[in-house]
Design an enzyme around this catalytic site. Structure first.
Site, PDB file in Angstrom:
ATOM      1  N   SER A  17       1.525   3.692 -13.976  1.00  0.00           N
ATOM      2  CA  SER A  17       0.303   2.719 -14.108  1.00  0.00           C
ATOM      3  C   SER A  17      -0.101   2.744 -15.091  1.00  0.00           C
ATOM      4  O   SER A  17       0.132   3.579 -16.645  1.00  0.00           O
ATOM      5  CB  SER A  17      -0.022   4.127 -13.493  1.00  0.00           C
ATOM      6  OG  SER A  17      -1.444   3.866 -13.691  1.00  0.00           O
ATOM      7  N   SER A  19      -3.024   2.310 -15.249  1.00  0.00           N
ATOM      8  CA  SER A  19      -4.723   2.286 -14.994  1.00  0.00           C
ATOM      9  C   SER A  19      -4.943   3.280 -16.642  1.00  0.00           C
ATOM     10  O   SER A  19      -6.349   2.568 -16.816  1.00  0.00           O
ATOM     11  CB  SER A  19      -4.822   3.199 -13.954  1.00  0.00           C
ATOM     12  OG  SER A  19      -4.613   2.627 -12.529  1.00  0.00           O
ATOM     13  N   LYS A  68      -3.590   7.752  -1.027  1.00  0.00           N
ATOM     14  CA  LYS A  68      -4.089   7.740  -0.391  1.00  0.00           C
ATOM     15  C   LYS A  68      -4.780   8.041   0.553  1.00  0.00           C
ATOM     16  O   LYS A  68      -6.236   7.667   0.869  1.00  0.00           O
ATOM     17  CB  LYS A  68      -4.152   5.389  -0.244  1.00  0.00           C
ATOM     18  CG  LYS A  68      -3.816   5.391  -2.128  1.00  0.00           C
ATOM     19  CD  LYS A  68      -3.698   3.986  -1.629  1.00  0.00           C
ATOM     20  CE  LYS A  68      -3.436   3.917  -3.125  1.00  0.00           C
ATOM     21  NZ  LYS A  68      -4.200   2.130  -3.052  1.00  0.00           N
ATOM     22  N   ASP A 107      -9.557  -1.019  -3.751  1.00  0.00           N
ATOM     23  CA  ASP A 107      -8.939  -1.605  -3.348  1.00  0.00           C
ATOM     24  C   ASP A 107      -9.512  -2.987  -2.893  1.00  0.00           C
ATOM     25  O   ASP A 107      -8.982  -4.356  -3.357  1.00  0.00           O
ATOM     26  CB  ASP A 107      -7.733  -1.761  -2.756  1.00  0.00           C
ATOM     27  CG  ASP A 107      -6.752  -0.539  -3.980  1.00  0.00           C
ATOM     28  OD1 ASP A 107      -7.276  -0.843  -4.285  1.00  0.00           O
ATOM     29  OD2 ASP A 107      -6.223   0.383  -2.595  1.00  0.00           O
ATOM     30  N   ALA A 136      -1.463  -0.738   2.061  1.00  0.00           N
ATOM     31  CA  ALA A 136      -2.280  -1.606   0.758  1.00  0.00           C
ATOM     32  C   ALA A 136      -3.071  -3.039   1.573  1.00  0.00           C
ATOM     33  O   ALA A 136      -4.172  -3.285   1.829  1.00  0.00           O
ATOM     34  CB  ALA A 136      -1.500  -2.710   0.117  1.00  0.00           C
ATOM     35  N   MET A 224      -0.210  -8.575  -3.451  1.00  0.00           N
ATOM     36  CA  MET A 224      -0.939  -7.601  -4.201  1.00  0.00           C
ATOM     37  C   MET A 224      -0.150  -6.867  -5.106  1.00  0.00           C
ATOM     38  O   MET A 224      -0.651  -6.266  -6.108  1.00  0.00           O
ATOM     39  CB  MET A 224      -0.807  -6.204  -3.402  1.00  0.00           C
ATOM     40  CG  MET A 224      -2.014  -7.197  -2.036  1.00  0.00           C
ATOM     41  SD  MET A 224      -2.776  -5.719  -1.191  1.00  0.00           S
ATOM     42  CE  MET A 224      -2.977  -6.414   0.362  1.00  0.00           C
ATOM     43  N   GLY A 247      -0.979  -9.398  -8.525  1.00  0.00           N
ATOM     44  CA  GLY A 247      -2.154  -8.421  -8.310  1.00  0.00           C
ATOM     45  C   GLY A 247      -2.672  -7.945  -8.926  1.00  0.00           C
ATOM     46  O   GLY A 247      -3.526  -7.160  -9.339  1.00  0.00           O
TER      47      GLY A 247
HETATM   48  P1  ATR Z   1       2.057   0.715   1.462  1.00  0.00           P
HETATM   49  O1  ATR Z   1       1.622   1.579   1.827  1.00  0.00           O
HETATM   50  O2  ATR Z   1       2.245   0.415   0.528  1.00  0.00           O
HETATM   51  O3  ATR Z   1       1.547  -1.597   2.561  1.00  0.00           O
HETATM   52  P2  ATR Z   1       4.114   0.540   3.942  1.00  0.00           P
HETATM   53  O4  ATR Z   1       3.284   1.866   5.002  1.00  0.00           O
HETATM   54  O5  ATR Z   1       4.839   1.262   3.888  1.00  0.00           O
HETATM   55  O6  ATR Z   1       3.375   0.705   2.449  1.00  0.00           O
HETATM   56  O7  ATR Z   1       3.937  -0.979   4.445  1.00  0.00           O
HETATM   57  C1  ATR Z   1       5.128  -1.453   3.981  1.00  0.00           C
HETATM   58  C2  ATR Z   1       4.762  -2.894   4.552  1.00  0.00           C
HETATM   59  O8  ATR Z   1       5.207  -3.972   3.700  1.00  0.00           O
HETATM   60  C3  ATR Z   1       4.510  -2.739   6.433  1.00  0.00           C
HETATM   61  O9  ATR Z   1       3.684  -4.076   6.616  1.00  0.00           O
HETATM   62  C4  ATR Z   1       5.992  -3.378   6.232  1.00  0.00           C
HETATM   63  O10 ATR Z   1       6.535  -3.708   7.678  1.00  0.00           O
HETATM   64  P3  ATR Z   1       6.312  -2.908   9.051  1.00  0.00           P
HETATM   65  O11 ATR Z   1       4.734  -1.653   9.460  1.00  0.00           O
HETATM   66  O12 ATR Z   1       7.247  -3.841  10.258  1.00  0.00           O
HETATM   67  O13 ATR Z   1       7.590  -2.142   8.632  1.00  0.00           O
HETATM   68  C5  ATR Z   1       6.179  -4.422   5.268  1.00  0.00           C
HETATM   69  N1  ATR Z   1       7.350  -4.229   5.259  1.00  0.00           N
HETATM   70  C6  ATR Z   1       8.050  -3.422   4.540  1.00  0.00           C
HETATM   71  N2  ATR Z   1       9.096  -4.712   4.468  1.00  0.00           N
HETATM   72  C7  ATR Z   1      10.082  -5.497   4.582  1.00  0.00           C
HETATM   73  C8  ATR Z   1      10.469  -6.240   5.278  1.00  0.00           C
HETATM   74  N3  ATR Z   1      11.324  -7.112   4.561  1.00  0.00           N
HETATM   75  N4  ATR Z   1      10.481  -7.358   5.701  1.00  0.00           N
HETATM   76  C9  ATR Z   1       8.348  -7.647   6.368  1.00  0.00           C
HETATM   77  N5  ATR Z   1       7.626  -6.732   6.339  1.00  0.00           N
HETATM   78  C10 ATR Z   1       7.925  -5.613   5.841  1.00  0.00           C
END
Ligand code: ATR
Length: 286
Positions: A17, A19, A68, A107, A136, A224, A247
């Site tokens: 981090s 931060s 979070k 954020d 996010a 981001m 980001g």
């Molecule tokens: P964060 O809390 O950091 O946003 P997360 O909850 O794991 O992390 O969410 C990751 C996001 O990336 C989700 O929108 C995920 O899509 P799904 O909801 O369908 O899982 C998306 N994501 C991750 N890998 C992906 C990929 N290879 N193609 C498309 N979307 C992806």
């Protein structure tokens, strides 16, 4: 013994981090006595760890992945934007007489400030594509609505997740005159003025999961993430004629909002962002 007020960024992992570096610059610039460190929390014991940190006299903390949602649950009071996000990246350890701990989510407002002030791109009346439906993306949707674009499409691989978040924001969007919808990746649409990638760094392997038709010529495409995690997206955006942005600005701006919540003074982010940019550029492989 230091008389500075203690804060930290809590996460797991948290070693990477930046931060502490950002907040040290804010403290110096504003003349505030702030001691900001890192707090590695066990995955199964976040809440007890934070309570112990507060019991030692700390004044607040930032919270990063994956805590979070738990941070949001920990607080007695929540700002409306944290309530919409159902997640918090900032805690202020107010005592009971003040109403108890306050949770905020800076954020989204940080991202809006980076887009409108640092990048100089107006959002009002524009069409925005927000990719992803994880923490996010959920965290920035409320402030994005407040910026009053004409339309926001939240597109996600798992469309049900986007639908649930969109439903939670539907009234807020209507109140602000924003057309808000959830879509799958195939139906994301085309010719957006602003494309925000809120999906995880895991995209690195598989590439950007929507086609370049989502970009209007000269669109702003913002990831981001920053550093190596953002590279695939930034290269893709540039190769299709978009203005690519990582980001880092969002990181500095959300930190400034947290600092303001804790200290009542908002630092000047411009020199801090320039410093962080130089650091990230220097770390890039040549
Ligand atoms: P964060 O809390 O950091 O946003 P997360 O909850 O794991 O992390 O969410 C990751 C996001 O990336 C989700 O929108 C995920 O899509 P799904 O909801 O369908 O899982 C998306 N994501 C991750 N890998 C992906 C990929 N290879 N193609 C498309 N979307 C992806």
């Amino acid at each position: 013994m230091s008389t500075a007020d203690r804060y930290a960024v809590a996460g797991n992992p948290v070693e990477h981090s930046r931060s502490p570096l950002i907040h040290a610059q804010f403290a110096q610039q504003t003349g505030q006595a702030v001691d900001y460190g890192r707090l590695l929390c066990p995955l199964d014991d976040f809440k007890a760890h934070i309570r112990a940190f507060a019991a030692q006299g700390a004044k607040g903390c930032n919270v990063t992945v994956p805590f979070k949602f738990e941070a949001f649950e920990l607080a007695a009071r929540r700002t409306p934007r944290a309530e919409l996000a159902q997640a918090a990246n900032t805690l202020r350890f107010d005592d009971q007489a003040q109403g108890g701990w306050l949770a905020d989510n800076t954020d989204g407002v940080g991202l809006m400030r980076d887009i409108t002030v640092n990048a100089g791109v107006a959002l009002a009346g524009r069409r925005v594509l927000l990719l992803g439906a994880g923490g996010a993306s959920a965290g920035v949707l409320g402030p994005l609505i407040e910026a009053r674009p004409a339309e926001i499409v939240m597109a996600n691989r798992t469309v049900e997740k986007a639908q649930a978040i969109v439903e939670r924001h539907a009234t807020f969007a209507a109140q602000h005159g924003v057309k808000l919808s959830a879509r799958g990746l195939q139906e994301a649409g085309e010719a957006f003025d602003v494309f925000i990638n809120g999906t995880a760094a895991s995209l690195g392997g598989s590439g950007v999961p929507v086609g370049p038709q989502v970009l209007k010529p000269g669109a702003l495409a913002l990831d981001m993430m920053y550093g190596p995690a953002a590279q695939v997206f930034l290269d893709w955006a540039r190769s299709h004629g978009a203005i690519a942005r990582d980001g880092l600005g969002m990181l500095v701006e959300q930190a400034a909002e947290s600092f303001a919540l804790w200290r009542g003074v908002r630092p000047d982010t411009e020199p801090v962002l320039a410093h962080m940019r130089a650091q990230v550029d220097a770390a890039r492989p040549h």
